[in-house]
Design an enzyme around this catalytic site. Structure first.
Site, short mmCIF file in Angstrom:
data_model
loop_
_atom_site.label_atom_id
_atom_site.label_comp_id
_atom_site.label_asym_id
_atom_site.label_seq_id
_atom_site.Cartn_x
_atom_site.Cartn_y
_atom_site.Cartn_z
N GLY A 25 0.86 -1.26 -0.05
CA GLY A 25 -0.06 0.03 -0.16
C GLY A 25 0.85 1.30 0.08
CG HIS A 31 2.79 0.69 -5.44
ND1 HIS A 31 3.09 1.76 -4.53
CD2 HIS A 31 3.28 -0.26 -4.77
CE1 HIS A 31 3.64 1.26 -3.65
NE2 HIS A 31 4.01 0.07 -3.47
CD GLN A 55 7.19 -8.00 3.64
OE1 GLN A 55 6.47 -9.02 2.97
NE2 GLN A 55 7.79 -7.25 2.75
CE LYS A 143 12.62 1.23 -4.09
NZ LYS A 143 11.70 0.38 -3.35
CD GLN A 147 9.70 -8.12 -2.81
OE1 GLN A 147 9.54 -7.90 -1.58
NE2 GLN A 147 8.88 -7.44 -3.76
CB SER A 180 5.47 3.69 0.43
OG SER A 180 5.00 2.75 -0.68
P1 AMP Z 1 5.70 -2.35 -1.85
O1 AMP Z 1 4.56 -1.98 -1.53
O2 AMP Z 1 6.88 -1.75 -1.63
O3 AMP Z 1 5.75 -3.79 -1.27
O4 AMP Z 1 5.78 -2.77 -3.46
C1 AMP Z 1 4.86 -3.47 -4.13
C2 AMP Z 1 5.36 -3.63 -5.35
O5 AMP Z 1 5.64 -2.76 -6.19
C3 AMP Z 1 6.72 -4.86 -5.42
O6 AMP Z 1 6.66 -5.58 -6.39
C4 AMP Z 1 7.64 -3.69 -5.69
O7 AMP Z 1 8.94 -4.23 -6.41
C5 AMP Z 1 6.97 -2.71 -6.62
N1 AMP Z 1 7.70 -1.48 -6.76
C6 AMP Z 1 8.08 -0.47 -5.36
N2 AMP Z 1 8.41 0.41 -5.97
C7 AMP Z 1 8.72 0.42 -7.31
C8 AMP Z 1 9.18 1.34 -8.17
N3 AMP Z 1 9.84 2.49 -7.94
N4 AMP Z 1 9.04 1.09 -9.51
C9 AMP Z 1 8.48 -0.22 -9.77
N5 AMP Z 1 7.97 -1.01 -8.92
C10 AMP Z 1 7.74 -0.88 -7.63
#
Ligand code: AMP
Length: 296
Positions: A25, A31, A55, A143, A147, A180
Site C-alpha cells: 500500500g 505501484h 517480513q 526495484k 525479492q 513509499s
Molecule cells: P511494496 O508496496 O513496497 O511492497 O511494493 C509492491 C510492489 O511494487 C513490489 O513488487 C515492488 O517491487 C514494486 N515497486 C515498488 N517501488 C517501485 C518502483 N519505484 N518502480 C516499480 N515497482 C516498484
C-alpha cells in the site's frame, strides 16, 4: 471496484484470467505501473494491500510504515483494479499457523543478510497469496530485484502455475527510485539519496561501454558515492537476476543492487544489466512530483 477481506470473496469475483499485484500500500506511480500492466494483459486485476508483519524484523519500522487505504482505493480503482484485497492479519496467518516458506540461496545475501528473516516473510506471504487467489500472472517491480528472484524461485520450486512478470523501476524526476518510504526522507537527506541511483548508473554506463567484470563495475559504483553525504551504505552488490546467485562476470542478466540508510530511512535501488541487449535498464521517469507528496 470491489474491496474485500477474505480469499473466498476474491475467488467469487474473479474471471478467466487473473492478474495479481501484491503490495504493502501507500501507492506511488511504481505501484500504479504494475496495476496498469495487469489491466493490459489480464481479465480480472486483483491488487492486495497487506503490511506483512512477518517480513519486518523491526517493530518500529512496521509501526512507522506509511498507510492510507482510502487514498489507495481511489488510485487502484482509477488505474484499473477490479478487486482490492485487504486482508487482516488473522486471515493471512490463521491462529496456529506453523508453515514458513524459506528460499535457500536466493535469500542469503544482500537484503537477506541485513534483514534476517525478511525473505522468509516475503516468500510465505506471496505463497499464501498465490495459493488463496490462484493468479495466472503476478506483477512485481524490479526495484526489489532480489525479492523478484526469491519469488521466481519460490513459485518454480513449489510448482505454482503462475507467470511472474518483473517490471521496470519507476523513478522520480530527479532519478530517486519511487518508494513509499520516500515520504519520510528529510529535506536535507534528499540530495544524499540521489547517490544511490548515481552509483548504479555509473556501473550501468561502464557496462554499456563494455565492462563485464563484476568487481570492476562494483568498484566504479562505489567510487561515485560522496563520502561526505552522510549516508550509511549497507551494500553494493551484483547477482544473477534469476536466482540471486553470485556472479563474477556478466554473461547473462545480472542486477546490481544498493541499500543505504539515510537519516531514519533505509532505501534500496537496483539496475538490470543484460549482455544480450548490451543495455543497462535504468527504468522510467515520471515528469512531475509524485502523488506520494499529495499531488493529483
Ligand atoms: P511494496 O508496496 O513496497 O511492497 O511494493 C509492491 C510492489 O511494487 C513490489 O513488487 C515492488 O517491487 C514494486 N515497486 C515498488 N517501488 C517501485 C518502483 N519505484 N518502480 C516499480 N515497482 C516498484
Amino acid at each position: 471496484m470491489n474491496t474485500v477481506a477474505t480469499f473466498d470473496q476474491v475467488r467469487e469475483l474473479v474471471g478467466a484470467s487473473v492478474g495479481l499485484v501484491p503490495t504493502m500500500g501507500f501507492f506511488h506511480e511504481g505501484h500504479l505501473s504494475l496495476i496498469e500492466a495487469a489491466r493490459r494483459s489480464t481479465e480480472t486485476v486483483v491488487v492486495s494491500i497487506f503490511v506483512n508483519p512477518l517480513q519486518f524484523g523491526d517493530s518500529a519500522d512496521l509501526a512507522a510504515y506509511p498507510r492510507d487505504v482510502g487514498r489507495d482505493a481511489v488510485l487502484a480503482g482509477s488505474s484499473g483494479a477490479d478487486v482490492l484485497f485487504i486482508p487482516d492479519v488473522d486471515t493471512m496467518y490463521p491462529k496456529g499457523s506453523r508453515t514458513i516458506v524459506t528460499v535457500e540461496g536466493a535469500s542469503a545475501s544482500m537484503e537477506g543478510a541485513y534483514r534476517p528473516g525478511h525473505f522468509a516473510g516475503v516468500a510465505t506471504v506471496v505463497a499464501k497469496l498465490f495459493a488463496g487467489i490462484q493468479p495466472d500472472v503476478a506483477y512485481f517491480g524490479r526495484k526489489d530485484a532480489q525479492q523478484l528472484a526469491v519469488v521466481r524461485t519460490m513459485a518454480a520450486d513449489l510448482s505454482f502455475p503462475v507467470e511472474i512478470d518483473g517490471l521496470p523501476i519507476v523513478r522520480e524526476p530527479d532519478g530517486l527510485a519511487l518508494s513509499s518510504r520516500n515520504v519520510h526522507l528529510a529535506r536535507e537527506d534528499r540530495a544524499s539519496a540521489l547517490n544511490l541511483h548515481n552509483a548504479l548508473f555509473a556501473a550501468g554506463d561502464a557496462f554499456e561501454a563494455g565492462e563485464r567484470s563484476v568487481n570492476a563495475l562494483l568498484e566504479i559504483a562505489r567510487a561515485t558515492i560522496d563520502v561526505g553525504a552522510g549516508i550509511d551504505i549497507n551494500y553494493i552488490e551484483a547477482a544473477d537476476a534469476s536466482d540471486a546467485s553470485t556472479v563474477d562476470r556478466i554473461d547473462g542478466p545480472v542486477f546490481v543492487a544498493i541499500a543505504a540508510r539515510i537519516g531514519n530511512v533505509r532505501l534500496i535501488d537496483s539496475i538490470l544489466l543484460d549482455p544480450a541487449t548490451e543495455r543497462a535498464d535504468r527504468g522510467t521517469y515520471i515528469d512531475n512530483p509524485s502523488i506520494l507528496y499529495g499531488g493529483a
